[in-house]
Design a protein around this motif. Structure first.
Motif, PDB file in Angstrom:
ATOM      1  N   ARG A   1       0.998  -1.493   0.503  1.00  0.00           N
ATOM      2  CA  ARG A   1       0.465  -0.508   0.243  1.00  0.00           C
ATOM      3  C   ARG A   1       0.943   1.398  -0.166  1.00  0.00           C
ATOM      4  O   ARG A   1       0.247   2.651  -0.623  1.00  0.00           O
ATOM      5  CB  ARG A   1      -0.999  -0.052   1.265  1.00  0.00           C
ATOM      6  CG  ARG A   1      -1.881   1.444   1.141  1.00  0.00           C
ATOM      7  CD  ARG A   1      -2.265   1.859   0.615  1.00  0.00           C
ATOM      8  NE  ARG A   1      -3.663   0.797  -0.095  1.00  0.00           N
ATOM      9  CZ  ARG A   1      -3.828   0.811  -0.911  1.00  0.00           C
ATOM     10  NH1 ARG A   1      -4.112   1.533  -2.119  1.00  0.00           N
ATOM     11  NH2 ARG A   1      -4.571   0.272  -1.522  1.00  0.00           N
ATOM     12  N   ASN A   2       2.075   1.044   0.860  1.00  0.00           N
ATOM     13  CA  ASN A   2       2.380   2.592   1.040  1.00  0.00           C
ATOM     14  C   ASN A   2       2.973   2.443  -0.517  1.00  0.00           C
ATOM     15  O   ASN A   2       3.785   3.555  -1.027  1.00  0.00           O
ATOM     16  CB  ASN A   2       3.937   1.936   1.933  1.00  0.00           C
ATOM     17  CG  ASN A   2       3.636   2.238   2.968  1.00  0.00           C
ATOM     18  OD1 ASN A   2       2.718   2.749   3.653  1.00  0.00           O
ATOM     19  ND2 ASN A   2       4.191   1.505   4.152  1.00  0.00           N
ATOM     20  N   ALA A   3       4.109   1.431  -1.496  1.00  0.00           N
ATOM     21  CA  ALA A   3       4.045   1.416  -3.107  1.00  0.00           C
ATOM     22  C   ALA A   3       3.590   1.758  -3.297  1.00  0.00           C
ATOM     23  O   ALA A   3       4.147   2.895  -3.999  1.00  0.00           O
ATOM     24  CB  ALA A   3       4.735   0.183  -3.083  1.00  0.00           C
TER      25      ALA A   3
ATOM     26  N   ALA B   1      -4.897  -8.061  -2.481  1.00  0.00           N
ATOM     27  CA  ALA B   1      -6.136  -8.195  -1.514  1.00  0.00           C
ATOM     28  C   ALA B   1      -5.955  -6.170  -1.151  1.00  0.00           C
ATOM     29  O   ALA B   1      -7.120  -5.629  -1.708  1.00  0.00           O
ATOM     30  CB  ALA B   1      -6.553  -8.640  -0.265  1.00  0.00           C
ATOM     31  N   GLU B   2      -5.142  -6.099  -1.134  1.00  0.00           N
ATOM     32  CA  GLU B   2      -4.635  -4.484  -0.707  1.00  0.00           C
ATOM     33  C   GLU B   2      -4.702  -3.954  -1.720  1.00  0.00           C
ATOM     34  O   GLU B   2      -4.971  -2.918  -1.541  1.00  0.00           O
ATOM     35  CB  GLU B   2      -2.915  -4.875   0.122  1.00  0.00           C
ATOM     36  CG  GLU B   2      -2.839  -3.207   1.097  1.00  0.00           C
ATOM     37  CD  GLU B   2      -4.107  -3.269   1.450  1.00  0.00           C
ATOM     38  OE1 GLU B   2      -4.221  -0.988   1.772  1.00  0.00           O
ATOM     39  OE2 GLU B   2      -4.218  -3.424   2.528  1.00  0.00           O
ATOM     40  N   ILE B   3      -3.783  -4.193  -2.933  1.00  0.00           N
ATOM     41  CA  ILE B   3      -3.770  -3.654  -3.857  1.00  0.00           C
ATOM     42  C   ILE B   3      -4.364  -3.588  -5.516  1.00  0.00           C
ATOM     43  O   ILE B   3      -4.147  -2.683  -5.701  1.00  0.00           O
ATOM     44  CB  ILE B   3      -1.881  -2.505  -4.185  1.00  0.00           C
ATOM     45  CG1 ILE B   3      -1.434  -3.674  -4.926  1.00  0.00           C
ATOM     46  CG2 ILE B   3      -1.239  -2.376  -2.708  1.00  0.00           C
ATOM     47  CD1 ILE B   3       0.350  -3.995  -5.231  1.00  0.00           C
ATOM     48  N   GLY B   4      -4.400  -5.071  -5.451  1.00  0.00           N
ATOM     49  CA  GLY B   4      -5.214  -5.532  -6.451  1.00  0.00           C
ATOM     50  C   GLY B   4      -4.050  -6.681  -6.942  1.00  0.00           C
ATOM     51  O   GLY B   4      -3.285  -6.092  -7.419  1.00  0.00           O
ATOM     52  N   PRO B   5      -4.541  -7.273  -8.079  1.00  0.00           N
ATOM     53  CA  PRO B   5      -3.782  -8.540  -8.071  1.00  0.00           C
ATOM     54  C   PRO B   5      -2.851  -7.572  -9.356  1.00  0.00           C
ATOM     55  O   PRO B   5      -2.223  -8.271  -9.975  1.00  0.00           O
ATOM     56  CB  PRO B   5      -5.149  -9.464  -8.431  1.00  0.00           C
ATOM     57  CG  PRO B   5      -6.509  -9.139  -8.522  1.00  0.00           C
ATOM     58  CD  PRO B   5      -6.181  -7.550  -7.739  1.00  0.00           C
ATOM     59  N   GLU B   6      -3.486  -6.999 -10.310  1.00  0.00           N
ATOM     60  CA  GLU B   6      -3.698  -6.174 -11.720  1.00  0.00           C
ATOM     61  C   GLU B   6      -2.157  -6.012 -11.333  1.00  0.00           C
ATOM     62  O   GLU B   6      -1.275  -5.694 -11.988  1.00  0.00           O
ATOM     63  CB  GLU B   6      -4.482  -5.978 -12.276  1.00  0.00           C
ATOM     64  CG  GLU B   6      -4.535  -4.550 -11.679  1.00  0.00           C
ATOM     65  CD  GLU B   6      -5.670  -4.323 -10.372  1.00  0.00           C
ATOM     66  OE1 GLU B   6      -5.567  -3.435 -10.055  1.00  0.00           O
ATOM     67  OE2 GLU B   6      -5.929  -5.684 -10.072  1.00  0.00           O
TER      68      GLU B   6
END
Length: 355
Positions: free
Chosen positions: A161-163, A216-221
């Motif tokens: 998420r930080n990225a 789940a946090e940032i999207g698999p894509e």
């Protein structure tokens, strides 16, 4: 026929070519694990890559494995990376952060507050680590408890998420080269008999849980995974990697990840081909030995083995590598003495063709 210079869609973006900058530790981070203006220059110089994958970035303080490596677990670190991503994007590039927890590879002198390296089992790595205090023997790591394993999975998700908050297009999870995820996969570094070790299905669990948590946090894509089946680096022993890695890919395949990145460690390509057939998303290969001119390496694209090819030392020494590959050279020679640590020498001073 698809070539290495053709564009490709990845993570919702159109990449200009199929040449990636492989992740490479450079040990040039500044105070507090922040990146510097030199780092901004380094990655911007290489923005003609279809995809930049950064050096390994630790998701927590205890995840640091080498001197002067950057993190993504403090506000200051996130802000410093924003300068990199803004500059790369302004130059037309795409950039993923590689999240790397070093596990047992590290030393207490690198870590704050009396921390020691952690691992699935209390098995010290062979050999020594270079530190600012000189070479140090690897220490016996702390064996992670079940609760600590779950907290570490959460650390990966928070760093991801930080990225994204720092402007990265996505993240690559470092499951290769003998670091923490790889330590859970390998039978000689994971001696556990609970749900996190023992059988192959248990040994892949940590990798699967990290991938799922980050997706789940940032999207698999926006989530990639790097693996290196059978790689003995950092004291790993994987005498029969085929069934374990096919089981791992079977678990992550339905998630729809941005890509799978395979670092080849032998000239036998059978497992790479099997994983390629198994994984339906974009497939990145880091070939065993980078050729001096590239065309032989490009056969992995020409022959459909991979969708992208990643270059390490050759891209380190040739900031405009896609143009040089297209022209057939000439190529700068990497200076191995400047790979780790130091200043601009061997980092941002390699000339481009038009320089």
């Amino acid at each position: 026929m698809t070539t290495v210079f053709d564009p490709i869609d990845l993570a919702g973006a159109r990449l200009s070519n199929r040449i990636a900058l492989a992740p490479m530790t450079r040990s040039r981070a500044g105070e507090g694990g922040t990146v510097t203006d030199l780092t901004v220059t380094y990655y911007t110089q290489r923005a003609s890559a279809g995809l930049i994958i950064t050096e390994g970035v630790q998701p927590s303080a205890v995840g640091q494995g080498y001197p002067s490596t950057p993190g993504l677990h403090t506000a200051e670190q996130v802000a410093s990376w924003r300068k990199v991503t803004d500059s790369v994007h302004a130059a037309g590039g795409r950039i993923f952060a590689q999240i790397m927890h070093a596990g047992r590879i590290g030393h207490p002198v690198l870590l704050p507050d009396g921390l020691i390296p952690v691992a699935p089992s209390p098995v010290a790595a062979p050999g020594q680590l270079y530190t600012h205090e000189g070479p140090k023997d690897f220490v016996e790591p702390h064996e992670l408890t079940g609760d600590e394993i779950r907290a570490t999975v959460a650390d990966f998700a928070t760093a991801a998420r930080n990225a994204i908050d720092a402007g990265f297009d996505g993240v690559e999870l470092h499951g290769a080269n003998g670091y923490l995820i790889h330590q859970f996969l390998a039978p000689n570094t994971n001696l556990r008999t609970d749900e996190w070790g023992g059988s192959e299905q248990a040994r892949i669990r940590f990798a699967v849980e990290v991938v799922k948590a980050v997706a789940a946090e940032i999207g698999p894509e926006r989530t990639g995974l790097r693996i290196s089946p059978g790689n003995p680096y950092n004291g790993i022993e994987e005498p029969a990697p085929d069934s374990l890695y096919t089981a791992l890919v079977a678990e992550i395949e339905p998630l729809g990840l941005a890509y799978l990145h395979v670092k080849e460690v032998t000239e036998i390509r059978a497992l790479t081909l099997a994983l390629r057939k198994q994984f339906s998303g974009p497939f990145v290969v880091n070939v065993l030995t980078e050729g001096p001119t590239g065309p032989e390496d490009h056969k992995v694209i020409d022959d459909g083995v991979a969708d992208l090819i990643s270059y390490g030392a050759l891209f380190l020494a040739n900031p405009d590598l896609p143009a040089r590959l297209k022209a057939g050279g000439p190529f700068n020679t990497p200076d191995t003495s400047t790979f780790f640590g130091g200043d601009a020498k061997g980092y941002t001073d390699y000339p481009a063709l038009d320089g």
